[in-house]
Design a protein around this motif. Structure first.
Motif, PDB file in Angstrom:
ATOM      1  N   ARG A 202      61.752  10.731  63.293  1.00 14.97           N
ATOM      2  CA  ARG A 202      60.529  11.464  63.631  1.00 14.97           C
ATOM      3  C   ARG A 202      60.170  12.449  62.528  1.00 14.97           C
ATOM      4  O   ARG A 202      59.013  12.513  62.086  1.00 14.97           O
ATOM      5  N   ALA A 203      61.148  13.220  62.056  1.00 13.29           N
ATOM      6  CA  ALA A 203      60.884  14.180  60.983  1.00 13.29           C
ATOM      7  C   ALA A 203      60.413  13.469  59.725  1.00 13.29           C
ATOM      8  O   ALA A 203      59.504  13.956  59.033  1.00 13.29           O
ATOM      9  N   THR A 204      61.009  12.325  59.410  1.00 12.65           N
ATOM     10  CA  THR A 204      60.634  11.600  58.203  1.00 12.65           C
ATOM     11  C   THR A 204      59.156  11.242  58.218  1.00 12.65           C
ATOM     12  O   THR A 204      58.432  11.477  57.245  1.00 12.65           O
ATOM     13  N   VAL A 205      58.692  10.685  59.320  1.00 12.72           N
ATOM     14  CA  VAL A 205      57.283  10.291  59.417  1.00 12.72           C
ATOM     15  C   VAL A 205      56.374  11.508  59.442  1.00 12.72           C
ATOM     16  O   VAL A 205      55.368  11.571  58.723  1.00 12.72           O
ATOM     17  N   GLU A 206      56.718  12.499  60.244  1.00 10.94           N
ATOM     18  CA  GLU A 206      55.798  13.624  60.443  1.00 10.94           C
ATOM     19  C   GLU A 206      55.729  14.541  59.219  1.00 10.94           C
ATOM     20  O   GLU A 206      54.655  15.082  58.919  1.00 10.94           O
ATOM     21  N   ILE A 207      56.818  14.731  58.505  1.00  6.66           N
ATOM     22  CA  ILE A 207      56.760  15.543  57.291  1.00  6.66           C
ATOM     23  C   ILE A 207      55.949  14.838  56.220  1.00  6.66           C
ATOM     24  O   ILE A 207      55.153  15.467  55.508  1.00  6.66           O
ATOM     25  N   CYS A 208      56.110  13.523  56.108  1.00  5.87           N
ATOM     26  CA  CYS A 208      55.269  12.767  55.170  1.00  5.87           C
ATOM     27  C   CYS A 208      53.796  12.887  55.543  1.00  5.87           C
ATOM     28  O   CYS A 208      52.928  13.048  54.668  1.00  5.87           O
ATOM     29  N   ARG A 209      53.504  12.850  56.831  1.00 10.01           N
ATOM     30  CA  ARG A 209      52.121  12.992  57.276  1.00 10.01           C
ATOM     31  C   ARG A 209      51.569  14.378  56.948  1.00 10.01           C
ATOM     32  O   ARG A 209      50.435  14.524  56.476  1.00 10.01           O
ATOM     33  N   THR A 210      52.387  15.391  57.148  1.00 11.83           N
ATOM     34  CA  THR A 210      51.949  16.757  56.862  1.00 11.83           C
ATOM     35  C   THR A 210      51.618  16.944  55.393  1.00 11.83           C
ATOM     36  O   THR A 210      50.553  17.465  55.036  1.00 11.83           O
ATOM     37  N   LEU A 211      52.514  16.530  54.510  1.00 13.07           N
ATOM     38  CA  LEU A 211      52.285  16.770  53.079  1.00 13.07           C
ATOM     39  C   LEU A 211      51.120  15.942  52.555  1.00 13.07           C
ATOM     40  O   LEU A 211      50.457  16.327  51.590  1.00 13.07           O
TER      41      LEU A 211
END
Length: 284
Positions: A202-211
């Motif tokens: 979850r963190a992998t996808v969402e941090i990529c989305r944020t940046l």
């Protein structure tokens, strides 16, 4: 192990090495603070207090389902600075860590921070939009998200070569056959890929989305501190002209250093030069 608890009850693992003027290291993407091994020891040995922590969802910190937007990540940084009572801080943000640092300054001001170093930053805005026509198409994020969700280990492995060596580097599975094509050892590349996997999906996808999707142009232009931006001109993850060069143009008091032929992972591929540039900036 030492932990800091944030206001939303997320536990963040941190290290606090050395004594002197504090330097806080903010990691790239979903790697843990272990990625700073070649910087943290170097800085602590030179009379600096070096603090690093695992971002939520990564490494030894808690892996909550939510909280991977820049506001929450900046709040986590604030919790670290306040809990350790850090002042006159130099923030060193790599990739998404740059966006984290910029958002912290926008939300909390510069009372605790005196200088800023951005390494391979993803600021100010990566995604293509009507007023950002040179940005990267949203389809690239969608393809990356699909790759992460379908086979995250393969995604991390194939990322390692270009991450350190740029477009001419082999994909990670082929690196051992021709190690001369990578600017780091195959062992180090493998270790860094493993660090990427030491995070929640979850963190992998969402941090990529944020940046990728967050527009930080306005807040980047309001950074009130002396800043050093360091960026490689062979960076595929955060292209120099789109990210580092524009970030440097927006920040009023900014020095810009271009690493020719360098890709994204400067903390490992160009560790000695990066360490010297950090120390030089802090001494100036």
């Amino acid at each position: 192990m030492p932990y800091i608890t944030t206001p939303d009850a997320t536990n963040l693992h941190y290290t606090d090495w050395g004594a002197g003027r504090p330097v806080v290291l903010l990691a790239t993407g979903v790697m843990s603070s272990r990625m700073w091994e070649l910087q943290a020891s170097h800085l602590a040995k030179r009379g600096l207090r070096c603090v690093s922590y695992d971002r939520r969802g990564c490494g030894r910190s808690d892996w909550p389902w939510d909280g991977y937007d820049y506001d929450t990540l900046a709040d986590d940084l604030a919790a670290v600075l306040e809990s350790r009572d850090l002042r006159d801080v130099t923030l060193v943000g790599c990739a998404v860590g740059a966006g984290e640092a910029v958002r912290y300054l926008a939300r909390y001001g510069a009372d605790r921070v005196s200088r800023l170093i951005l390494v391979s930053p993803t600021t100010p805005f990566m995604m293509r939009s009507p007023d950002n026509p040179d940005g990267i198409d949203r389809a690239v994020l969608d393809e990356m998200t699909e790759a992460i969700e379908q086979d995250r280990p393969r995604w991390a492995a194939e990322l390692a070569g270009p991450f350190f060596g740029g477009a001419d580097a082999p994909l990670y599975p082929a690196a051992a056959a021709d190690p001369a094509r990578l600017p780091v050892s195959t062992e180090l590349a493998r270790w860094m890929a493993d660090l990427t996997l030491d995070s929640s999906p979850r963190a992998t996808v969402e941090i990529c989305r944020t940046l990728f999707t967050t527009d930080q142009r306005e807040e980047t232009a309001k950074v009130p501190l002396p800043t050093l931006v360091i960026h490689g001109d062979a960076d595929l993850a955060a292209p120099l002209e789109l990210c580092g060069a524009r970030t440097a143009d927006l920040i009023p008091d900014c020095s810009f250093v271009r690493y020719e032929g360098a890709a994204h992972g400067l903390f490992a591929s160009h560790a000695e030069r990066l360490n010297k540039d950090i120390v030089s900036f802090l001494s100036g």
